[in-house]
Design a protein around this motif. Sequence first.
Motif, PDB file in Angstrom:
ATOM      1  N   LYS A   1      19.840  16.420   5.600  1.00  0.00           N
ATOM      2  CA  LYS A   1      19.466  14.967   6.096  1.00  0.00           C
ATOM      3  C   LYS A   1      18.584  14.773   5.077  1.00  0.00           C
ATOM      4  CE  LYS A   1      18.005  15.233  10.074  1.00  0.00           C
ATOM      5  NZ  LYS A   1      17.504  14.955  11.587  1.00  0.00           N
TER       6      LYS A   1
ATOM      7  N   ILE B   1      22.897   7.763  11.346  1.00  0.00           N
ATOM      8  CA  ILE B   1      24.275   8.590  11.921  1.00  0.00           C
ATOM      9  C   ILE B   1      23.935   9.807  12.313  1.00  0.00           C
ATOM     10  CG2 ILE B   1      26.614   8.950  12.070  1.00  0.00           C
ATOM     11  CD1 ILE B   1      26.766   6.233  10.656  1.00  0.00           C
ATOM     12  N   MET B   2      23.402  10.665  11.188  1.00  0.00           N
ATOM     13  CA  MET B   2      23.202  12.165  11.380  1.00  0.00           C
ATOM     14  C   MET B   2      22.006  12.384  12.579  1.00  0.00           C
ATOM     15  SD  MET B   2      23.308  13.413   7.546  1.00  0.00           S
ATOM     16  CE  MET B   2      23.247  15.331   7.754  1.00  0.00           C
TER      17      MET B   2
ATOM     18  N   ILE C   1      21.420  10.362  15.216  1.00  0.00           N
ATOM     19  CA  ILE C   1      22.164  10.153  16.339  1.00  0.00           C
ATOM     20  C   ILE C   1      22.906  11.265  16.912  1.00  0.00           C
ATOM     21  CG2 ILE C   1      23.618   8.856  17.636  1.00  0.00           C
ATOM     22  CD1 ILE C   1      22.694   6.491  15.813  1.00  0.00           C
ATOM     23  N   ILE C   2      23.642  11.938  15.706  1.00  0.00           N
ATOM     24  CA  ILE C   2      24.448  13.137  16.034  1.00  0.00           C
ATOM     25  C   ILE C   2      23.518  14.136  16.678  1.00  0.00           C
ATOM     26  CG2 ILE C   2      26.194  14.880  15.382  1.00  0.00           C
ATOM     27  CD1 ILE C   2      27.285  12.353  13.700  1.00  0.00           C
ATOM     28  N   GLU C   3      22.679  14.396  15.805  1.00  0.00           N
ATOM     29  CA  GLU C   3      21.733  15.491  16.179  1.00  0.00           C
ATOM     30  C   GLU C   3      21.060  15.393  17.392  1.00  0.00           C
ATOM     31  OE1 GLU C   3      17.564  16.717  14.547  1.00  0.00           O
ATOM     32  OE2 GLU C   3      19.030  17.360  12.914  1.00  0.00           O
TER      33      GLU C   3
ATOM     34  N   LYS D   1      22.274  13.717  19.944  1.00  0.00           N
ATOM     35  CA  LYS D   1      23.201  14.054  21.197  1.00  0.00           C
ATOM     36  C   LYS D   1      23.324  15.409  21.265  1.00  0.00           C
ATOM     37  CE  LYS D   1      25.507   9.597  21.094  1.00  0.00           C
ATOM     38  NZ  LYS D   1      26.621   8.786  21.239  1.00  0.00           N
ATOM     39  N   LYS D   2      23.470  16.365  20.173  1.00  0.00           N
ATOM     40  CA  LYS D   2      23.573  17.957  20.368  1.00  0.00           C
ATOM     41  C   LYS D   2      22.530  18.316  21.319  1.00  0.00           C
ATOM     42  CE  LYS D   2      26.382  18.529  16.272  1.00  0.00           C
ATOM     43  NZ  LYS D   2      26.552  19.269  14.858  1.00  0.00           N
TER      44      LYS D   2
END
Length: 121
Positions: free
Chosen positions: A2, A111-112, A114-116, A118-119
């Motif tokens: 990132k 986006i990275m 957001i994905i992180e 959500k995890k």
Amino acid sequence: MKNIIRITSIISYFSIILAGQMIGLPFILWLILTVFDFGNIDQLFAILGVIGIALSFTKWKNKISVTIISLILMLSPIISRLMQAPIKMFDYLAFKIPLAVFLITYAIFIIMNIIERKKVV
């Protein structure tokens, strides 16, 4: 990963070239010079751009809201310049390519995040 994407986006932001009468001017120089150009409407947008860059280096740089606000603030001087001059003045690769790289890599960075997020949740 990132951090590499974030740094790439900021370097490409700095690499945007604004065409002038004689030579092109890197966008970072335009920002710095315009911040101290008192009485100019562009000063407001330059300050917003610098604040957006500064947000990219704070401890909150990975928060989704901060990254989106940072993107909007960094885009504000570019949009201002696009509205002040005819669009054909920006039809050159030294403007288009760094701008595209900036937008794509910063969008990937968001986006990275957001994905992180959500995890974690």
